[in-house]
Design an enzyme around this catalytic site. Structure first.
Site, PDB file in Angstrom:
ATOM      1  N   GLU A  28       0.825  -1.216   0.000  1.00 13.94           N
ATOM      2  CA  GLU A  28       0.000   0.000   0.000  1.00 13.94           C
ATOM      3  C   GLU A  28       0.857   1.263   0.000  1.00 13.94           C
ATOM      4  O   GLU A  28       0.471   2.287  -0.570  1.00 13.94           O
ATOM      5  CB  GLU A  28      -0.957   0.005   1.193  1.00 13.94           C
ATOM      6  CG  GLU A  28      -2.144  -0.927   1.029  1.00 13.94           C
ATOM      7  CD  GLU A  28      -1.800  -2.394   1.270  1.00 13.94           C
ATOM      8  OE1 GLU A  28      -0.715  -2.654   1.824  1.00 13.94           O
ATOM      9  OE2 GLU A  28      -2.605  -3.264   0.903  1.00 13.94           O
ATOM     10  N   HIS A  86     -11.321  -5.601   7.768  1.00 11.16           N
ATOM     11  CA  HIS A  86     -12.157  -5.316   6.602  1.00 11.16           C
ATOM     12  C   HIS A  86     -13.401  -4.519   6.940  1.00 11.16           C
ATOM     13  O   HIS A  86     -14.340  -4.486   6.170  1.00 11.16           O
ATOM     14  CB  HIS A  86     -12.566  -6.626   5.919  1.00 11.16           C
ATOM     15  CG  HIS A  86     -11.405  -7.500   5.588  1.00 11.16           C
ATOM     16  ND1 HIS A  86     -10.939  -8.466   6.446  1.00 11.16           N
ATOM     17  CD2 HIS A  86     -10.590  -7.520   4.504  1.00 11.16           C
ATOM     18  CE1 HIS A  86      -9.897  -9.068   5.898  1.00 11.16           C
ATOM     19  NE2 HIS A  86      -9.651  -8.509   4.726  1.00 11.16           N
TER      20      HIS A  86
END
Lengths: 461, 328
Positions: free
Chosen positions: B61, B130
């Protein structure tokens, strides 16, 4: 027997449609739970669909090689179960069905998203919702007002009421526990507001509760509420609030000390008996005991100026005038009007002055001058039968004398015998910052002495 | 007009902008190829615009964050997708120290016109990694806009505005709304301003401010309360940073009763800041304490379905909080 439906199962993320490639069973076949019944094909994978039930395959509901949406009924099964609802749709759980089990953890998140999207899709209409202004007549349940929380105002209520000139005591609150809400003051009809409401709060610098009865009546009409256990809550009226404030001020600011002496007033009782009929006839007012005590105290104050004082910011104010506050009780309240320059009056003059003030108090017509400027207080507690009491000083004075009931008692005589005497207890409360016990005691001795001197009709004038 | 989901609206917006400006590129984990992202937002884009403009990145990321900055510097309009908002954290240095400071430290000579997309929010049994709302981590960084749409119409308009903006924009997408929300969205080329909150429902009794899933709960709750005689003003924050103070304060002033709803933890959320702004600006219009309804101050989000439900602000909780405030 129960008919159950099997639906096209979820076959993974972003799969919205699938078809049956081949049926693995035929209509009429007996199957067991988890037996494969068909192969489903989506754009991605071929998957065996297991049966959710044991029973007999009744009817295929879709054709082979035809795309249907996920969740479409595909087959009817007649199960062995007794009762139950017919045609209960159950989709095969795709996590069980997919032989090619999704390789990603995130797939089940997609399934969750789809599950909800299918169960209760939400339709949004952004523009029309923005326009959809509502002008509904909100019919509020009008909660009964209770002054408990009605007395606390939100910033909005305070501001709007000030801007619109609303007297909040006239607004009925529709909020929780009768709270006045912003809407209440916005919708309040200012025109209907009663003429400038008299403020229930008395002026602070006055010495005693100084309300005329008119405003007392206004405040009495305040709402009475009840607690859950039935207790009544009655808001205090203006005079009662003023009294309360005064009492708290007196007891918190002034360190009180108390003394009591008893005095033989047989001579006064005798004198009054002899003269009261004549007095009434000549002067037009009844001769009570009270003026005798006022006179005796005034005389004693001349000798003991320390009693006629006030404490003021670490100084002692010796009052030039002797203004005697006298307590007058009405049914509702206790008023404390003032005999100004009490030392200028004879007994008969005091009688008339006390009578005048008492009448004004009962009629609710005391003026501000009548109640201001007192330098000491005499309270006729004996009038309601008390024989001993501890008075609270009338701030900012330095002393209050309670004149108790005159009672007949046997007292020893100097020669060793007894006599019946009219005895009275005099209870003095003093501001202990100014007055010591010794000074108070000497003052009381002089009061006693003065009382004993009334003997002749000529003392009345 | 076409009925489309929140997800389809985002995809449509990106697709329109990629067609409009060839400098727009999009990348991220599983974003390219036929897959088109774990949720399918970029599905079809690689096919339409080629693998050079829609491509995969490694699972790093930090690199997604940095690549976007570099592309911005050389003239591209980069859209970097973080697969989940939770995964932004390794890229925070790029977002804050580089992207959001670029214009300031070069006196405007260089810009970083980036859109960082990130699905956020719980209620999808995603567990800790998540489900989180990470907006407060990046909130309050001058130079970094944060927006989130709460309807398909806004989703398309906002993503288009974000792509055209010369500022770096962090674009949060509530993953639970992806296929839950449907709306008729115009085919016209429109944008939704990046710095404006939106009054989505008008009312006089209470003001509810929120965004994302909980905003949709609030809209449904408002219909319930309407039947009880209370009309709620519902405001979609939309622009999380900078906040549209004018619209928010105006809506708060309108009713004097403010409920702030967020899916995030109660303390230190965007709502805490909105509460402070209203308290500062609208004290004399307030008719009740400013109320916040939020998740508990515990890590989001439990995997157990029962605990997840307990954690989440749902329609019932919003309805109750709204009713309580209306009755105050």
């Amino acid at each position: 027997m129960t008919i159950k439906i099997i639906e096209m199962p979820h076959l993974g993320e972003s799969v919205t449609e699938a078809s049956i490639a081949v049926w693995l069973v035929s209509e009429g076949d007996r199957i067991e739970k988890y037996d494969p019944i068909a192969e489903a094909v989506s754009d991605k994978v071929t998957t065996e669909i297991p049966s959710n039930y044991s029973g007999v395959v009744k009817e295929f509901l879709i054709d082979v090689d035809t795309d249907v949406e996920i969740g479409t009924a595909i087959v009817k099964i007649e199960t062995d179960e007794e009762g139950g609802e017919d045609e209960t749709a159950v989709s095969a759980d795709s996590t069980d069905t997919q032989e090619e089990k999704s390789e990603e953890f995130t797939d089940h998140i997609n399934e969750e998203i789809d599950k909800e999207a299918k169960r209760r899709p939400m339709k949004r209409d952004t523009e029309s919702e923005a326009k959809g202004s509502t002008t509904s007549e909100s019919s509020k349940s009008s909660a009964s007002s209770s002054d408990g929380s009605a007395a606390r105002y939100s910033p909005a209520v305070m501001r709007i009421s000030q801007e619109r000139g609303i007297d909040l005591s006239q607004v009925e609150g529709s909020g929780k526990h009768g709270r006045i809400t912003r809407k209440d003051v916005l919708t309040f009809d200012v025109e209907s507001q009663q003429a400038p409401a008299e403020k229930a709060e008395p002026k602070q610098e006055t010495q005693s509760p100084q309300r005329d009865t008119k405003s007392a009546d206004t405040s009495k009409s305040a709402t009475v509420s009840r607690t859950s256990n039935g207790d009544e809550i009655v808001p205090a009226d203006g005079i009662r609030k003023a009294i309360a404030k005064k009492m708290v001020q007196s007891t918190t600011e002034i360190p009180h000390a108390w003394l009591m002496v008893e005095a033989d007033v047989s001579n006064i009782v005798k004198l009054r008996e002899q003269t009261k009929a004549m007095f009434k006839q000549q002067e037009g007012v009844s001769l009570s005991f009270f003026p005798f005590f006022v006179k005796a105290v005034v005389q004693a104050l001349k000798k003991h100026p320390i009693i006629n004082t006030s404490w003021d910011n670490n100084s002692i104010v010796y009052h030039k005038d002797i203004n005697m506050s006298v307590a007058v009780a009405t049914d509702e309240h206790l008023f404390v009007p003032v005999i100004h320059n009490a030392d200028h009056y004879s007994l008969s003059g005091l009688s008339k002055e006390i009578n005048r003030l008492a009448t004004l108090a009962r009629d609710g017509k005391l003026s501000n001058t009548d109640i201001q400027g007192g330098t000491m207080t005499i309270n006729n507690t004996g009038s309601f039968g008390s024989v001993q009491s501890m008075g609270i000083i009338n701030h900012p004075q330095a002393a209050i004398l309670q004149v108790e009931s005159i009672t007949k008692r046997f007292v020893p005589t100097e020669d060793g015998g007894f006599k019946a005497a009219d005895m009275v207890n005099l209870c003095l409360s003093i501001d202990h910052r100014i007055i010591d016990g010794l000074q108070a005691g000497r003052f009381l001795q002089d009061v006693k002495e003065n009382l004993s001197k009334f003997s002749d009709e000529s003392d009345l004038y | 007009m076409a009925m489309m989901t929140y997800l389809e609206a985002i995809r449509k917006g990106i697709q329109e902008e990629m067609a409009r400006d060839e400098n727009v590129v999009i990348f991220g984990e599983d974003v390219g190829g036929v897959k088109g992202g774990v949720f399918g937002v970029t599905k079809g884009l690689a096919e339409e615009f080629g693998d050079d403009r829609c491509f995969n990145t490694p699972l790093t990321e930090g690199q997604i964050g940095g690549l976007a900055v570099g592309l911005g510097l050389v003239g591209f309009r980069a859209i970097g997708e973080f697969q989940f908002a939770d995964y932004i954290l390794p890229a925070v240095n790029q977002l804050i120290s580089e992207a959001s400071r670029m214009r300031y430290r070069t006196k405007g000579d260089w810009i970083a016109p980036i859109v960082y997309r990130a699905p956020y929010g719980g209620g999808v049994r995603g567990g800790l990694y998540h489900s989180q709302s990470t907006e407060k981590v990046l909130f309050g960084q001058p130079g970094l806009r944060i927006v989130t749409p709460s309807s398909p119409y806004d989703a398309k308009g906002l993503i288009k505005a974000a792509i055209r903006s010369d500022d770096p924009v962090l674009f949060y997408e509530h993953k639970r709304l992806y296929r839950l929300l449907k709306e008729d969205v115009t085919d016209e080329d429109y944008v939704v301003p990046l710095d404006k909150a939106n009054v989505v429902r008008e009312g006089e009794d209470i003001t509810v401010i929120g965004y994302g899933m909980v905003l949709n709960h609030a809209l449904k709750a408002a219909e319930t309360l309407s039947k009880e005689g209370y009309e709620a003003e519902v405001v979609d924050v939309r622009s999380l940073y900078p906040l549209d103070k004018e619209t928010l304060v105006k809506a708060a002033r309108k009713t004097g009763k403010v409920l702030l709803v967020t899916e995030d933890n109660l303390e230190g959320s965007i709502m805490s800041e909105i509460s402070a702004i209203i308290a500062e600006e609208a004290l004399f219009d307030l008719d009740a304490p400013i109320k916040r309804l939020a998740g508990p101050d515990s890590p989001s989000m439990p995997y157990s379905i029962a605990l997840e439900r307990e954690f989440l602000v749902d329609e019932e909780k919003v309805t109750n909080a709204m009713r309580e405030l209306a009755e105050f």
